[in-house]
Design a protein around this motif. Sequence first.
Motif, PDB file in Angstrom:
ATOM      1  N   GLY A 125       9.632  16.207  -9.632  1.00 45.10           N
ATOM      2  CA  GLY A 125       9.578  17.653  -9.825  1.00 45.10           C
ATOM      3  C   GLY A 125       8.163  18.188  -9.878  1.00 45.10           C
ATOM      4  N   ARG A 126       7.206  17.383  -9.459  1.00 44.85           N
ATOM      5  CA  ARG A 126       5.814  17.823  -9.519  1.00 44.85           C
ATOM      6  C   ARG A 126       5.458  18.699  -8.341  1.00 44.85           C
ATOM      7  NH1 ARG A 126       1.861  13.194 -11.788  1.00 44.85           N
ATOM      8  NH2 ARG A 126       2.401  13.607 -13.952  1.00 44.85           N
ATOM      9  N   ILE A 127       6.184  18.540  -7.271  1.00 39.72           N
ATOM     10  CA  ILE A 127       5.980  19.385  -6.097  1.00 39.72           C
ATOM     11  C   ILE A 127       7.300  20.028  -5.721  1.00 39.72           C
ATOM     12  CG2 ILE A 127       5.592  19.331  -3.597  1.00 39.72           C
ATOM     13  CD1 ILE A 127       3.360  17.446  -4.045  1.00 39.72           C
ATOM     14  N   THR A 128       7.258  21.342  -5.491  1.00 39.99           N
ATOM     15  CA  THR A 128       8.414  21.991  -4.888  1.00 39.99           C
ATOM     16  C   THR A 128       7.928  22.696  -3.630  1.00 39.99           C
ATOM     17  OG1 THR A 128       8.117  23.998  -6.186  1.00 39.99           O
ATOM     18  CG2 THR A 128       9.629  22.349  -7.071  1.00 39.99           C
ATOM     19  N   PHE A 129       8.868  22.996  -2.756  1.00 38.15           N
ATOM     20  CA  PHE A 129       8.525  23.579  -1.460  1.00 38.15           C
ATOM     21  C   PHE A 129       8.743  25.089  -1.438  1.00 38.15           C
ATOM     22  CE2 PHE A 129       9.955  19.155  -0.359  1.00 38.15           C
ATOM     23  CZ  PHE A 129       8.708  18.672  -0.023  1.00 38.15           C
ATOM     24  N   SER A 130       8.851  25.702  -2.620  1.00 41.99           N
ATOM     25  CA  SER A 130       9.207  27.128  -2.686  1.00 41.99           C
ATOM     26  C   SER A 130       8.170  28.052  -2.063  1.00 41.99           C
ATOM     27  CB  SER A 130       9.454  27.535  -4.133  1.00 41.99           C
ATOM     28  OG  SER A 130      10.380  26.647  -4.714  1.00 41.99           O
ATOM     29  N   SER A 131       6.899  27.616  -1.993  1.00 44.12           N
ATOM     30  CA  SER A 131       5.860  28.465  -1.396  1.00 44.12           C
ATOM     31  C   SER A 131       5.433  27.947  -0.022  1.00 44.12           C
ATOM     32  CB  SER A 131       4.627  28.520  -2.303  1.00 44.12           C
ATOM     33  OG  SER A 131       4.944  29.127  -3.525  1.00 44.12           O
ATOM     34  N   LEU A 132       6.224  27.015   0.499  1.00 41.74           N
ATOM     35  CA  LEU A 132       5.805  26.331   1.724  1.00 41.74           C
ATOM     36  C   LEU A 132       5.861  27.232   2.951  1.00 41.74           C
ATOM     37  CD1 LEU A 132       4.843  23.456   2.321  1.00 41.74           C
ATOM     38  CD2 LEU A 132       7.133  22.938   3.116  1.00 41.74           C
ATOM     39  N   ARG A 133       4.765  27.275   3.696  1.00 39.64           N
ATOM     40  CA  ARG A 133       4.711  28.057   4.928  1.00 39.64           C
ATOM     41  C   ARG A 133       4.647  27.152   6.147  1.00 39.64           C
ATOM     42  NH1 ARG A 133      -0.238  31.998   3.372  1.00 39.64           N
ATOM     43  NH2 ARG A 133       0.464  33.257   5.131  1.00 39.64           N
ATOM     44  N   TYR A 134       4.147  25.938   5.956  1.00 38.23           N
ATOM     45  CA  TYR A 134       4.029  24.981   7.066  1.00 38.23           C
ATOM     46  C   TYR A 134       4.464  23.600   6.613  1.00 38.23           C
ATOM     47  CZ  TYR A 134       1.173  28.496   9.305  1.00 38.23           C
ATOM     48  OH  TYR A 134       0.730  29.664   9.852  1.00 38.23           O
ATOM     49  N   PHE A 135       5.307  22.979   7.406  1.00 39.69           N
ATOM     50  CA  PHE A 135       5.625  21.570   7.184  1.00 39.69           C
ATOM     51  C   PHE A 135       5.281  20.830   8.473  1.00 39.69           C
ATOM     52  CE2 PHE A 135       8.448  17.845   6.987  1.00 39.69           C
ATOM     53  CZ  PHE A 135       8.098  17.376   5.734  1.00 39.69           C
ATOM     54  N   VAL A 136       4.334  19.905   8.391  1.00 41.38           N
ATOM     55  CA  VAL A 136       3.874  19.190   9.580  1.00 41.38           C
ATOM     56  C   VAL A 136       4.217  17.713   9.456  1.00 41.38           C
ATOM     57  CG1 VAL A 136       1.902  18.623  11.057  1.00 41.38           C
ATOM     58  CG2 VAL A 136       1.907  20.780   9.762  1.00 41.38           C
ATOM     59  N   LEU A 137       4.913  17.217  10.454  1.00 42.17           N
ATOM     60  CA  LEU A 137       5.239  15.797  10.521  1.00 42.17           C
ATOM     61  C   LEU A 137       4.367  15.206  11.630  1.00 42.17           C
ATOM     62  CD1 LEU A 137       7.208  13.649   9.446  1.00 42.17           C
ATOM     63  CD2 LEU A 137       8.812  14.357  11.210  1.00 42.17           C
ATOM     64  N   ASP A 138       3.312  14.493  11.222  1.00 42.58           N
ATOM     65  CA  ASP A 138       2.395  13.933  12.209  1.00 42.58           C
ATOM     66  C   ASP A 138       2.805  12.497  12.529  1.00 42.58           C
ATOM     67  OD1 ASP A 138       0.236  14.033  13.937  1.00 42.58           O
ATOM     68  OD2 ASP A 138      -1.205  13.346  12.445  1.00 42.58           O
ATOM     69  N   GLU A 139       2.512  12.056  13.758  1.00 42.43           N
ATOM     70  CA  GLU A 139       2.800  10.682  14.163  1.00 42.43           C
ATOM     71  C   GLU A 139       4.265  10.333  13.904  1.00 42.43           C
ATOM     72  OE1 GLU A 139       0.399   8.267  15.184  1.00 42.43           O
ATOM     73  OE2 GLU A 139      -1.478   9.344  14.778  1.00 42.43           O
ATOM     74  N   ALA A 140       5.139  11.223  14.339  1.00 42.95           N
ATOM     75  CA  ALA A 140       6.565  11.049  14.066  1.00 42.95           C
ATOM     76  C   ALA A 140       7.089   9.699  14.561  1.00 42.95           C
ATOM     77  CB  ALA A 140       7.359  12.199  14.699  1.00 42.95           C
ATOM     78  N   ASP A 141       6.618   9.239  15.717  1.00 44.13           N
ATOM     79  CA  ASP A 141       7.134   7.965  16.234  1.00 44.13           C
ATOM     80  C   ASP A 141       6.709   6.768  15.372  1.00 44.13           C
ATOM     81  OD1 ASP A 141       4.516   8.315  17.067  1.00 44.13           O
ATOM     82  OD2 ASP A 141       4.875   7.736  19.157  1.00 44.13           O
TER      83      ASP A 141
END
Length: 247
Positions: A171-187
């Motif tokens: 519960g230390r991080i929530t995504f309520s203010s998230l504007r960008y979610f980046v998944l790098d090197e997905a493979d």
Amino acid sequence: SCGINFDKYDKIEVKVTGENVPRPINSFESSGLRTYILDNVKKSGYATPTPVQKHAIPIIMDKRDLMACAQTGSGKTAAFLLPIIHVLLNEPQDLVLDSEHCEPQAVIISPTRELTLQIFNEARKFSHGSMVKTVVAYGGTAAYHQAQQVMRGCHILVATPGRLIDFVNRGRITFSSLRYFVLDEADRMLDLGFLPEIEKMMSHPTMVEMGLRQTLMFSATFPEEIQRLAWKFLNNYLFLAVGIVGG
Ligand code: ADP
Ligand code: MG
């Protein structure tokens, strides 16, 4: 180390699929990125954008979701960092600060500690001197110190998946203010077995309720599992392929 050979890009094939594709940029100067960022880009020794940067920067600035495939060493890091930092500066939103948890505005996940640190350092370089606060989290010996940093609040969090999931579960991080979610090197995430955990995280309640979030995925190759992930989590996205992209 600057491993980019621009000559080999002259004949490279670029394919963008999807609706309302924004026009690629030809130079950093004409990109619309803030002068502030352009100065930092110049200081980094980047004179011309690479093909993935020419296409991805306007797409991200246009607030579109993106699945981008381009080979290793083609400049994917700046392709997502520059427009994200631009928008964080151009359309600032207050940091949510309390001692209980942190609400980053951009989360970038990357498969290894080395890559995570590289992205963190690039982000700090491009946002140098600005109010954008970037924090890194990869666990190990620095875990306690990093946790303290995270709890002080940040705009951009760069993390390995394991560490991020740990923070989310506590519960230390929530995504309520998230504007960008980046998944790098997905493979590579797939190869390392991180995909089920990442999917769980992307289905997290505070992640799901956020309608305005932009999701960006980057990969060197495009295997079926990554195609499925893009289909599931990206919204009216553009698909960008630079060069020949294998599954
Ligand atoms: P990728 O994530 O696609 O593997 P990186 O973002 O790590 O590639 O970039 C590879 C190298 O090229 C890095 O050293 C980076 O600093 C450099 N680089 C990226 N974009 C440019 C540019 N436009 N001009 C010169 N060098 C660049
Ligand atoms: Mg990369």
